[in-house]
Write a protein that holds these residues in place. Structure first.
Motif, mmCIF file in Angstrom:
data_model
loop_
_atom_site.group_PDB
_atom_site.id
_atom_site.type_symbol
_atom_site.label_atom_id
_atom_site.label_comp_id
_atom_site.label_asym_id
_atom_site.label_seq_id
_atom_site.Cartn_x
_atom_site.Cartn_y
_atom_site.Cartn_z
ATOM 1 N N ASP A 90 0.825 -1.217 0.000
ATOM 2 C CA ASP A 90 0.000 0.000 0.000
ATOM 3 C C ASP A 90 0.854 1.260 0.000
ATOM 4 O OD1 ASP A 90 -2.471 -1.358 0.119
ATOM 5 O OD2 ASP A 90 -2.174 -1.721 2.263
ATOM 6 N N LEU A 91 2.132 1.125 -0.386
ATOM 7 C CA LEU A 91 3.040 2.268 -0.354
ATOM 8 C C LEU A 91 2.547 3.410 -1.249
ATOM 9 C CD1 LEU A 91 5.741 3.608 0.396
ATOM 10 C CD2 LEU A 91 6.794 2.318 -1.478
ATOM 11 N N ILE A 92 1.981 3.067 -2.395
ATOM 12 C CA ILE A 92 1.500 4.086 -3.336
ATOM 13 C C ILE A 92 -0.009 4.232 -3.153
ATOM 14 C CG2 ILE A 92 1.301 4.729 -5.763
ATOM 15 C CD1 ILE A 92 3.761 3.019 -6.305
ATOM 16 N N ASP A 93 -0.458 5.465 -2.892
ATOM 17 C CA ASP A 93 -1.889 5.682 -2.663
ATOM 18 C C ASP A 93 -2.651 5.760 -3.985
ATOM 19 O OD1 ASP A 93 -1.482 8.211 -3.743
ATOM 20 O OD2 ASP A 93 -1.371 9.194 -1.773
ATOM 21 N N GLY A 133 -1.320 7.935 -6.775
ATOM 22 C CA GLY A 133 0.001 7.655 -7.314
ATOM 23 C C GLY A 133 1.136 8.236 -6.496
ATOM 24 N N ASN A 134 0.831 8.706 -5.290
ATOM 25 C CA ASN A 134 1.862 9.301 -4.446
ATOM 26 C C ASN A 134 2.440 8.274 -3.480
ATOM 27 O OD1 ASN A 134 1.338 11.980 -5.497
ATOM 28 N ND2 ASN A 134 -0.523 11.973 -4.236
ATOM 29 N N LEU A 135 3.743 8.441 -3.206
ATOM 30 C CA LEU A 135 4.380 7.591 -2.209
ATOM 31 C C LEU A 135 4.009 8.078 -0.816
ATOM 32 C CD1 LEU A 135 7.982 7.170 -3.686
ATOM 33 C CD2 LEU A 135 6.123 5.511 -3.703
ATOM 34 N N ASP A 136 3.494 7.179 -0.001
ATOM 35 C CA ASP A 136 3.122 7.522 1.362
ATOM 36 C C ASP A 136 3.720 6.472 2.297
ATOM 37 O OD1 ASP A 136 2.041 8.212 3.760
ATOM 38 O OD2 ASP A 136 -0.053 8.188 3.103
ATOM 39 N N TYR A 137 4.855 6.858 2.897
ATOM 40 C CA TYR A 137 5.575 5.890 3.731
ATOM 41 C C TYR A 137 4.821 5.547 5.011
ATOM 42 C CZ TYR A 137 9.430 6.622 0.521
ATOM 43 O OH TYR A 137 10.204 6.677 -0.608
#
Length: 328
Positions: free
Chosen positions: A87-90, A93-97
């Motif tokens: 689920d790293l990419i929301d 399309g953004n990276l959400d650590y």
């Protein structure tokens, strides 16, 4: 369930099927439990792959009466704190650590053992009922069940043992979370397109052992043991055919006043193919020491358990306690 327990046995290259007589018989040969005099506890810990994976064992056994005994044990092999980046990419399309979570993958083996002496002097049998639990985070899990049957016979200080592992064949049906699987199914094009097989099968194996203990002037002893580990399929063992493949192992234990022990063994003889396609025979040597005092025994083995980070070998420690010392 194939790795083994007890640094004492591992230092002798797992040649314990005939000679095992303590709590660790729940793994090596349940028939050996009939030799117990009191309650015993066994513990072991080992690290795999530069401490990435942990291997732990605990066993307990006790005599029922003069003819029978029982035991229980648990083995865990696990890798903990694995990063789950599915689920790293929301959705944008953004990276959400912050969406990274942790999970563990672990295999558990629970063994319930019963042993009993037979009317023939020196002959005893034992049975293991095994429950196998395998977990891969929330992605998949399975339950499995199997049985082992073992016998031991002793005469004139010669010890013989036979263990049939997974005698009924052990099955592990998997339950896979298909929704979670679909998140990674297309991560690499052309791979992971179909669900894995949902049933694992562990075929029967056999271990035949012979051991003899020699006493030298009362204070010194030498235990010599050998095993023939048999799988009913063709492998790269040095003795192999379509019917059975055999991997021999040899072990020695030198003891002083039943207080200090030095051990050595060699096993895992395999036909190894080199990079130039030539073949050689590979093998695995092991060594170990042990100390026993008033019912407490600490054992150490230097053996190849998979820790390849700094050297080929791993340091294994185990503890065995005769719980009867606390009543004296």
């Amino acid at each position: 369930m194939n790795i083994g327990v007890d640094a004492g046995a591992l230092g002798m290259s797992n040649t314990a099927v005939a000679s095992t007589k303590d709590v660790n018989s729940v793994y090596w040969n349940p028939a050996g439990l009939t030799h117990l005099k009191d309650h015993e506890l066994g513990l072991m810990h080992a690290s795999y792959f530069a401490n990435i994976a942990q291997y732990d064992y605990i066993g307990y056994a006790s005599p029922i009466d003069e003819e029978s005994a029982w035991g229980i044990s648990m083995i865990r092999f696990g890798v903990d704190d694995i990063l789950n980046t599915t689920d790293l990419i929301d959705n944008q399309g953004n990276l959400d650590y912050n969406r990274i979570s942790l999970f563990s993958t672990a295999d558990y083996g629970f063994t319930f053992s019963y042993a009993r002496k037979l009317p023939v002097q020196g002959l005893q049998y034992g049975v293991n009922a095994k429950v196998i639990r395998r977990i891969i985070g929330d992605f998949a899990n399975s339950w499995g069940f199997g049985f082992d049957i073992g016998i031991q016979f002793e005469k004139n200080n010669w010890q013989f043992g036979l263990l049939l592992r997974d005698i009924t064949t052990t099955y592990n049906p998997w339950n896979i979370d298909e929704e979670k699987y679909q998140k990674i199914a297309d991560a690499v094009p052309g791979q992971n397109q179909e669900l894995p097989e949902t049933t694992e099968i562990t075929l029967p194996k056999a271990q035949l052992g012979i051991a003899k203990k020699f006493l030298i002037q009362y204070d010194y002893s030498i235990l010599a043991a050998t095993n023939l580990n048999m799988r009913f399929t063709q492998t790269n063992d040095i003795i192999n055919s379509e019917l059975v493949s055999i991997d021999p192992a040899l072990g020695l234990e030198f003891g002083y006043t039943d207080l200090v022990f030095l051990r050595a063994g060699v096993g895992n003889f395999q036909n190894v193919t080199q990079f130039d396609n030539s073949e050689k025979i590979g093998f695995q040597p092991n060594i170990g020491v042990g100390f026993k005092y008033k019912g407490i025994q600490v054992d150490y083995a230097l053996t190849d358990l998979g820790n390849q980070s700094a050297a080929l070998y791993s340091n294994i420690f185990s503890l065995k306690v005769d719980l009867g010392i606390f009543r004296k």
